[in-house]
Design a protein around this motif. Structure first.
Motif, PDB file in Angstrom:
ATOM      1  N   THR A 105       0.830  -1.207   0.000  1.00 13.77           N
ATOM      2  CA  THR A 105       0.000   0.000   0.000  1.00 13.77           C
ATOM      3  C   THR A 105       0.863   1.256   0.000  1.00 13.77           C
ATOM      4  O   THR A 105       0.622   2.191  -0.774  1.00 13.77           O
ATOM      5  CB  THR A 105      -0.935   0.004   1.232  1.00 13.77           C
ATOM      6  OG1 THR A 105      -1.726  -1.178   1.199  1.00 13.77           O
ATOM      7  CG2 THR A 105      -1.836   1.223   1.237  1.00 13.77           C
ATOM      8  N   GLY A 106       1.868   1.289   0.864  1.00 13.47           N
ATOM      9  CA  GLY A 106       2.727   2.456   1.006  1.00 13.47           C
ATOM     10  C   GLY A 106       3.465   2.825  -0.269  1.00 13.47           C
ATOM     11  O   GLY A 106       3.736   3.998  -0.523  1.00 13.47           O
ATOM     12  N   TYR A 107       3.793   1.807  -1.059  1.00 17.30           N
ATOM     13  CA  TYR A 107       4.496   2.059  -2.315  1.00 17.30           C
ATOM     14  C   TYR A 107       3.562   2.065  -3.523  1.00 17.30           C
ATOM     15  O   TYR A 107       4.017   2.157  -4.661  1.00 17.30           O
ATOM     16  CB  TYR A 107       5.610   1.024  -2.523  1.00 17.30           C
ATOM     17  CG  TYR A 107       6.843   1.296  -1.693  1.00 17.30           C
ATOM     18  CD1 TYR A 107       7.726   2.318  -2.029  1.00 17.30           C
ATOM     19  CD2 TYR A 107       7.131   0.533  -0.570  1.00 17.30           C
ATOM     20  CE1 TYR A 107       8.865   2.576  -1.285  1.00 17.30           C
ATOM     21  CE2 TYR A 107       8.271   0.771   0.190  1.00 17.30           C
ATOM     22  CZ  TYR A 107       9.125   1.793  -0.177  1.00 17.30           C
ATOM     23  OH  TYR A 107      10.255   2.030   0.569  1.00 17.30           O
ATOM     24  N   GLY A 108       2.246   1.923  -3.282  1.00 15.16           N
ATOM     25  CA  GLY A 108       1.280   1.957  -4.378  1.00 15.16           C
ATOM     26  C   GLY A 108       1.397   0.775  -5.323  1.00 15.16           C
ATOM     27  O   GLY A 108       1.111   0.904  -6.513  1.00 15.16           O
ATOM     28  N   ILE A 109       1.815  -0.369  -4.795  1.00 11.01           N
ATOM     29  CA  ILE A 109       1.959  -1.570  -5.622  1.00 11.01           C
ATOM     30  C   ILE A 109       0.661  -2.367  -5.562  1.00 11.01           C
ATOM     31  O   ILE A 109       0.210  -2.751  -4.482  1.00 11.01           O
ATOM     32  CB  ILE A 109       3.140  -2.443  -5.135  1.00 11.01           C
ATOM     33  CG1 ILE A 109       4.457  -1.667  -5.249  1.00 11.01           C
ATOM     34  CG2 ILE A 109       3.199  -3.759  -5.920  1.00 11.01           C
ATOM     35  CD1 ILE A 109       5.631  -2.337  -4.573  1.00 11.01           C
ATOM     36  N   GLU A 110       0.058  -2.579  -6.724  1.00 10.49           N
ATOM     37  CA  GLU A 110      -1.162  -3.383  -6.779  1.00 10.49           C
ATOM     38  C   GLU A 110      -0.784  -4.841  -6.908  1.00 10.49           C
ATOM     39  O   GLU A 110       0.077  -5.215  -7.706  1.00 10.49           O
ATOM     40  CB  GLU A 110      -2.026  -2.948  -7.960  1.00 10.49           C
ATOM     41  CG  GLU A 110      -2.675  -1.586  -7.732  1.00 10.49           C
ATOM     42  CD  GLU A 110      -3.703  -1.264  -8.793  1.00 10.49           C
ATOM     43  OE1 GLU A 110      -4.313  -2.196  -9.370  1.00 10.49           O
ATOM     44  OE2 GLU A 110      -3.887  -0.057  -9.041  1.00 10.49           O
ATOM     45  N   TRP A 111      -1.421  -5.656  -6.106  1.00  5.92           N
ATOM     46  CA  TRP A 111      -1.215  -7.103  -6.161  1.00  5.92           C
ATOM     47  C   TRP A 111      -2.575  -7.740  -6.246  1.00  5.92           C
ATOM     48  O   TRP A 111      -3.459  -7.201  -6.900  1.00  5.92           O
ATOM     49  CB  TRP A 111      -0.406  -7.548  -4.943  1.00  5.92           C
ATOM     50  CG  TRP A 111       0.121  -8.950  -5.014  1.00  5.92           C
ATOM     51  CD1 TRP A 111       0.562  -9.621  -6.114  1.00  5.92           C
ATOM     52  CD2 TRP A 111       0.262  -9.859  -3.916  1.00  5.92           C
ATOM     53  NE1 TRP A 111       0.974 -10.885  -5.783  1.00  5.92           N
ATOM     54  CE2 TRP A 111       0.798 -11.056  -4.436  1.00  5.92           C
ATOM     55  CE3 TRP A 111      -0.007  -9.783  -2.561  1.00  5.92           C
ATOM     56  CZ2 TRP A 111       1.070 -12.170  -3.629  1.00  5.92           C
ATOM     57  CZ3 TRP A 111       0.277 -10.878  -1.760  1.00  5.92           C
ATOM     58  CH2 TRP A 111       0.814 -12.060  -2.292  1.00  5.92           C
ATOM     59  N   LYS A 112      -2.792  -8.810  -5.590  1.00  2.36           N
ATOM     60  CA  LYS A 112      -4.111  -9.420  -5.599  1.00  2.36           C
ATOM     61  C   LYS A 112      -4.909  -8.951  -4.385  1.00  2.36           C
ATOM     62  O   LYS A 112      -4.324  -8.547  -3.380  1.00  2.36           O
ATOM     63  CB  LYS A 112      -3.995 -10.934  -5.651  1.00  2.36           C
ATOM     64  CG  LYS A 112      -3.112 -11.548  -4.597  1.00  2.36           C
ATOM     65  CD  LYS A 112      -2.912 -13.022  -4.916  1.00  2.36           C
ATOM     66  CE  LYS A 112      -1.986 -13.686  -3.931  1.00  2.36           C
ATOM     67  NZ  LYS A 112      -1.793 -15.090  -4.246  1.00  2.36           N
ATOM     68  N   PRO A 113      -6.235  -8.983  -4.474  1.00  2.51           N
ATOM     69  CA  PRO A 113      -7.026  -8.457  -3.363  1.00  2.51           C
ATOM     70  C   PRO A 113      -6.972  -9.308  -2.097  1.00  2.51           C
ATOM     71  O   PRO A 113      -7.095  -8.790  -0.997  1.00  2.51           O
ATOM     72  CB  PRO A 113      -8.453  -8.402  -3.925  1.00  2.51           C
ATOM     73  CG  PRO A 113      -8.454  -9.321  -5.103  1.00  2.51           C
ATOM     74  CD  PRO A 113      -7.048  -9.375  -5.620  1.00  2.51           C
ATOM     75  N   THR A 114      -6.799 -10.627  -2.253  1.00  2.00           N
ATOM     76  CA  THR A 114      -6.737 -11.518  -1.096  1.00  2.00           C
ATOM     77  C   THR A 114      -5.678 -12.590  -1.320  1.00  2.00           C
ATOM     78  O   THR A 114      -5.260 -12.834  -2.462  1.00  2.00           O
ATOM     79  CB  THR A 114      -8.094 -12.236  -0.850  1.00  2.00           C
ATOM     80  OG1 THR A 114      -8.395 -13.050  -1.982  1.00  2.00           O
ATOM     81  CG2 THR A 114      -9.218 -11.245  -0.593  1.00  2.00           C
ATOM     82  N   ALA A 115      -5.260 -13.214  -0.234  1.00  2.09           N
ATOM     83  CA  ALA A 115      -4.334 -14.341  -0.322  1.00  2.09           C
ATOM     84  C   ALA A 115      -4.660 -15.333   0.789  1.00  2.09           C
ATOM     85  O   ALA A 115      -5.011 -14.939   1.899  1.00  2.09           O
ATOM     86  CB  ALA A 115      -2.888 -13.867  -0.185  1.00  2.09           C
TER      87      ALA A 115
END
Length: 182
Positions: A105-115
């Motif tokens: 979040t802090g670096y604005g990196i989008e990943w998957k919504p859940t794991a």
């Protein structure tokens, strides 16, 4: 017996530079596949923030230690395939998952919504309720080498504990939970 050995588990541990716990100063990753350790990864991380005395004393990692280390966004390119493959696992997983989420979040990196994830503390409390589940205590109980608060050692020790649970026939996958990243 439950066939836990069919799953891939990405066991990880992070160290943090300060009490905000929103950046990493190190990460260790140990991958379990087919019921055994198949890969390991370790890196220092330049958190681009200050270090608290307590954290440096605990981990031995300082601002000087991480000079020249990759930042989280630089490192993410390398660790994302590990983190995207298998069930994420950690000892006191809510902490490590939370740090990972704050870094993304802090670096604005989008990943998957859940794991999907596992916590070896929660598994231990469910399967061995009459003992302490601190990492060092569990390692002593199982005779696992540990250089505590060193991410590579902690992730390997957590993986070894998970393998002990699997080998004992515990249904560790009944402890799988979902962590929300968004």
């Amino acid at each position: 017996m439950i066939m836990n050995k069919m799953y891939t588990y990405t066991v990880f541990d992070v160290e943090t530079p300060n009490r905000a716990n929103d950046r990493m100063s190190a990460i260790g990753i140990t991958v379990i596949g087919g019921g055994k350790i198949v890969d390991e990864f370790y890196s220092l991380v330049n958190p681009e923030t200050h270090f608290d005395y307590f954290n440096t004393k605990l981990t031995g990692i300082s601002a000087e230690s991480v000079k020249g280390a990759p930042t989280f966004p630089e490192l993410w390119k390398t660790i994302e395939p590990y983190m995207s493959d298998g069930i994420l696992t950690a000892h006191n997983a809510v902490f490590d998952m939370g740090v990972l989420k704050k870094c993304l979040t802090g670096y604005g990196i989008e990943w998957k919504p859940t794991a999907k994830y596992l916590c070896t503390v929660k598994i231990g409390r469910g399967c061995l309720p009459d003992m302490s589940h601190k990492l060092n205590v569990m390692c002593e109980h199982y005779g696992i080498a540990l250089d505590h608060h060193q991410a590579a050692s902690d992730s390997r020790a957590c993986a070894e504990i998970l393998l002990r649970y699997i080998d004992a026939g515990y249904d560790v996958n009944s402890f799988i939970r979902t962590f929300k990243f968004v």
